[in-house]
Scaffold this active site. Structure first.
Site, PDB file in Angstrom:
ATOM      1  N   GLY A 164      -0.347  -3.752  -1.342  1.00  0.00           N
ATOM      2  CA  GLY A 164       0.263  -4.121  -0.079  1.00  0.00           C
ATOM      3  C   GLY A 164       1.766  -4.338  -0.167  1.00  0.00           C
ATOM      4  O   GLY A 164       2.366  -4.861   0.759  1.00  0.00           O
ATOM      5  N   GLU A 200       6.628   3.001 -12.129  1.00  0.00           N
ATOM      6  CA  GLU A 200       6.328   4.355 -11.673  1.00  0.00           C
ATOM      7  C   GLU A 200       7.619   5.038 -11.232  1.00  0.00           C
ATOM      8  O   GLU A 200       8.561   4.375 -10.791  1.00  0.00           O
ATOM      9  CB  GLU A 200       5.378   4.323 -10.452  1.00  0.00           C
ATOM     10  N   GLU A 275      -6.507   5.398  -2.787  1.00  0.00           N
ATOM     11  CA  GLU A 275      -5.226   5.614  -2.111  1.00  0.00           C
ATOM     12  C   GLU A 275      -4.338   6.518  -2.945  1.00  0.00           C
ATOM     13  O   GLU A 275      -4.168   6.297  -4.150  1.00  0.00           O
ATOM     14  CB  GLU A 275      -4.482   4.286  -1.926  1.00  0.00           C
ATOM     15  N   ARG A 291     -13.670  -2.016  -0.683  1.00  0.00           N
ATOM     16  CA  ARG A 291     -14.240  -2.622   0.516  1.00  0.00           C
ATOM     17  C   ARG A 291     -14.330  -1.582   1.622  1.00  0.00           C
ATOM     18  O   ARG A 291     -13.774  -0.489   1.508  1.00  0.00           O
ATOM     19  CB  ARG A 291     -13.325  -3.744   1.007  1.00  0.00           C
TER      20      ARG A 291
HETATM   21  C1  MV4 Z   1       4.982   3.778  -4.067  1.00  0.00           C
HETATM   22  C2  MV4 Z   1       5.954   4.350  -3.208  1.00  0.00           C
HETATM   23  C3  MV4 Z   1       6.761   5.321  -3.723  1.00  0.00           C
HETATM   24  N1  MV4 Z   1       6.643   5.714  -5.023  1.00  0.00           N
HETATM   25  N2  MV4 Z   1       4.896   4.206  -5.350  1.00  0.00           N
HETATM   26  C4  MV4 Z   1       3.558   0.350  -1.105  1.00  0.00           C
HETATM   27  C5  MV4 Z   1       2.352  -0.515  -1.145  1.00  0.00           C
HETATM   28  C6  MV4 Z   1       1.541  -0.106  -2.291  1.00  0.00           C
HETATM   29  N3  MV4 Z   1       0.189   0.069  -1.888  1.00  0.00           N
HETATM   30  C7  MV4 Z   1       2.146   1.150  -2.817  1.00  0.00           C
HETATM   31  N4  MV4 Z   1       3.361   1.357  -2.083  1.00  0.00           N
HETATM   32  C8  MV4 Z   1       4.211   2.360  -2.394  1.00  0.00           C
HETATM   33  N5  MV4 Z   1       4.134   2.829  -3.654  1.00  0.00           N
HETATM   34  C9  MV4 Z   1       5.718   5.161  -5.806  1.00  0.00           C
HETATM   35  N6  MV4 Z   1       5.618   5.540  -7.077  1.00  0.00           N
HETATM   36  C10 MV4 Z   1       5.999   3.898  -1.894  1.00  0.00           C
HETATM   37  C11 MV4 Z   1       5.135   2.894  -1.473  1.00  0.00           C
HETATM   38  C12 MV4 Z   1       5.230   2.515  -0.091  1.00  0.00           C
HETATM   39  C13 MV4 Z   1       4.169   2.783   0.782  1.00  0.00           C
HETATM   40  C14 MV4 Z   1       2.984   3.363   0.377  1.00  0.00           C
HETATM   41  C15 MV4 Z   1       1.961   3.605   1.252  1.00  0.00           C
HETATM   42  C16 MV4 Z   1       2.116   3.274   2.595  1.00  0.00           C
HETATM   43  C17 MV4 Z   1       3.261   2.711   3.028  1.00  0.00           C
HETATM   44  C18 MV4 Z   1       4.317   2.437   2.141  1.00  0.00           C
HETATM   45  C19 MV4 Z   1       5.487   1.868   2.594  1.00  0.00           C
HETATM   46  C20 MV4 Z   1       6.513   1.605   1.719  1.00  0.00           C
HETATM   47  C21 MV4 Z   1       6.376   1.936   0.377  1.00  0.00           C
END
Ligand code: MV4
Length: 448
Positions: A164, A200, A275, A291
């Site tokens: 989140g 990452e 995801e 879930r």
């Molecule tokens: C990331 C990313 C970009 N690059 N990982 C945000 C919450 C977490 N579940 C993972 N997230 C992200 N991981 C890498 N390597 C960008 C996000 C991210 C994001 C991911 C999914 C949905 C909305 C988002 C909003 C901002 C950042």
């Protein structure tokens, strides 16, 4: 066969689970806080038990009170819904220790996926593609420098206990690494009591695409395709669709095979969601949710299955009874999450609902626990309704969504309905051409 299920949740998801129980001939027990005595999930349940005062920690998160409620009512099983105790491995263990069935995965799998490093290690080992990054935890700044030099900037530092978006920091260049690393650690410790972090490569314009899977206790695993959840603001999803506008049937099949094979190897059971970030035609696994998810209805609409019914049947020990080739995808579905918030400022707007008119007609579904006269309490999540539409293709689904949003009336409180009406009119949304950043900018009013 279960005779009675206790639903450890509130709002629309408690109703959603009751509906599946009723169709299966299973009795329902609602639990509620003192603030929810007049709530729809209490009114519609066969039985209800008050489990504590308004604050969630004293009621919907109160494990002894919930187990006592199950015991007094003679429930056989507990469905946790989403949020609250749904991904609490200790709770799943305690439910089973009390001789009840937890409707969900094993506590071991909940615990594994709660640790984002363990989840990545497991999935990577099973052939699921990952974002390039550290091999496990990054213990110190020197290691962080080595990892960053290998994968290249920009990099992200993430909390092992996170998810989140909390405890997540980007470093765009070497001179930002020290501060990003320190801040991510400190925030992780403050938020989760655990300062383990991992790294990452930062993907700058991904879509969020997730796969729905279901596994029985006999080794059968199927996937129900993907959902595109890129339309979010501050890690709160506003609109979800199935399938993803970015994916075709071949791409769905390829990734679906990878995830089902991995979960079969893992011995996973019940519902789960993997995801991914999807950018430049590449999938990269980031997290797994153990879930039922808020946005499960879009999957139900395109697959024609009842995911909660499947969860209950599997928890009873029944076999799925079908294979992947029996899962057919039909048309397109879109969900809008309508919250009791101001549509521009997102300030919460609890209070009395004076009028409630839900849209209807072909291909329109409303999952909501609202009614005229209901007082939306200020203590919980602000989600008050999910509007889900289904149509033969994406343009038809958008047209149906636009007209359903016009029909929808919730008076007395502010809701995000006006924002949803603006989103469906946006050319980028209509073209399906958006990343996780688009809505953030659209809401802010700037150029996307
Ligand atoms: C990331 C990313 C970009 N690059 N990982 C945000 C919450 C977490 N579940 C993972 N997230 C992200 N991981 C890498 N390597 C960008 C996000 C991210 C994001 C991911 C999914 C949905 C909305 C988002 C909003 C901002 C950042």
């Amino acid at each position: 066969m279960f005779q009675k299920i206790l639903i450890a949740n509130r709002g629309e998801i408690a109703l959603r689970i009751q509906r599946a129980c009723r169709e299966l001939g299973i009795g329902t027990v609602a639990v509620h806080s003192t603030a929810d005595a007049e709530a729809m999930h209490v009114r519609l349940a066969d039985e209800s038990v008050c489990i504590g005062p308004p604050a969630a920690k004293d009621s919907y998160l109160n494990i002894p009170a919930i187990l006592s409620a199950a015991s007094i009512t003679g429930a056989d099983a507990i469905h946790p819904g989403y949020g609250f105790l749904s991904e609490n491995a200790r709770f799943a263990e305690m439910v089973e220790a009390h001789g009840l069935t937890f409707i969900g995965p094993s506590s071991a799998h909940i615990r594994m996926m709660g640790d984002k490093i363990a989840a990545k290690t497991a999935m990577g080992g099973l052939g699921v593609p990952l974002v390039p990054g550290s091999d496990g935890a990054v213990p110190d700044l020197a290691t962080a420098r080595t990892v960053a030099a290998r994968i290249g900037y920009p990099v992200l530092i993430k909390a092992a206990a996170g998810g989140g978006g909390r405890g997540m920091k980007v470093a765009r260049a070497p001179d930002e690494l020290d501060e990003a690393f320190g801040t991510a650690r400190a925030e992780s410790r403050a938020a989760f009591g655990n300062d383990a972090v991992y790294m990452e490569k930062y993907l700058d314009r991904p879509r969020h695409v997730e796969f729905q899977v279901m596994a029985d206790q006999h080794g059968a695993v199927v996937h129900f395709g993907e959902r595109d959840c890129s339309l979010q603001r501050r890690h709160q999803k506003l609109v979800e669709e199935a399938g993803s506008p970015a994916l075709d049937a071949a791409g769905r099949e390829r990734m679906g095979e990878t995830v089902t094979a991995a979960l079969a190897q893992l011995g996973y059971r019940n519902a789960g969601t993997l995801e991914f970030l999807y950018q430049d035609g590449q999938f990269a696994f980031i997290e797994m949710n153990t879930r039922l998810q808020v946005e499960h209805p879009v999957t139900e609409m395109v697959c024609g299955i009842d995911l909660v019914r499947e969860q209950i049947r599997i928890a009873e020990g029944e076999a799925l009874g079908y294979g992947q080739s029996d899962v057919r995808f039909s048309g397109h579905a879109i969900e809008c999450r309508i919250t009791a918030e101001h549509p521009e400022t997102f300030v919460p707007s609890p209070g009395r609902v004076t009028a409630f008119h839900a849209p209807g007609g072909l291909g329109v579904r409303v999952d909501s626990a609202l009614y005229a006269g209901y007082q939306v309490p200020p203590y919980y999540d602000s989600l008050v309704a999910k509007l889900i539409v289904h149509a033969p293709d994406r343009p038809a689904a958008i047209a149906r969504l636009a007209r359903a949003l016009e029909e929808f009336a919730v008076l007395g409180i502010e809701t995000t309905l006006p924002l949803h009406r603006r989103i469906v009119e946006a050319p980028e949304f209509q073209a399906g051409d958006y990343t996780i950043h688009w809505l953030e900018r659209f809401v802010a009013g700037g150029e996307p």
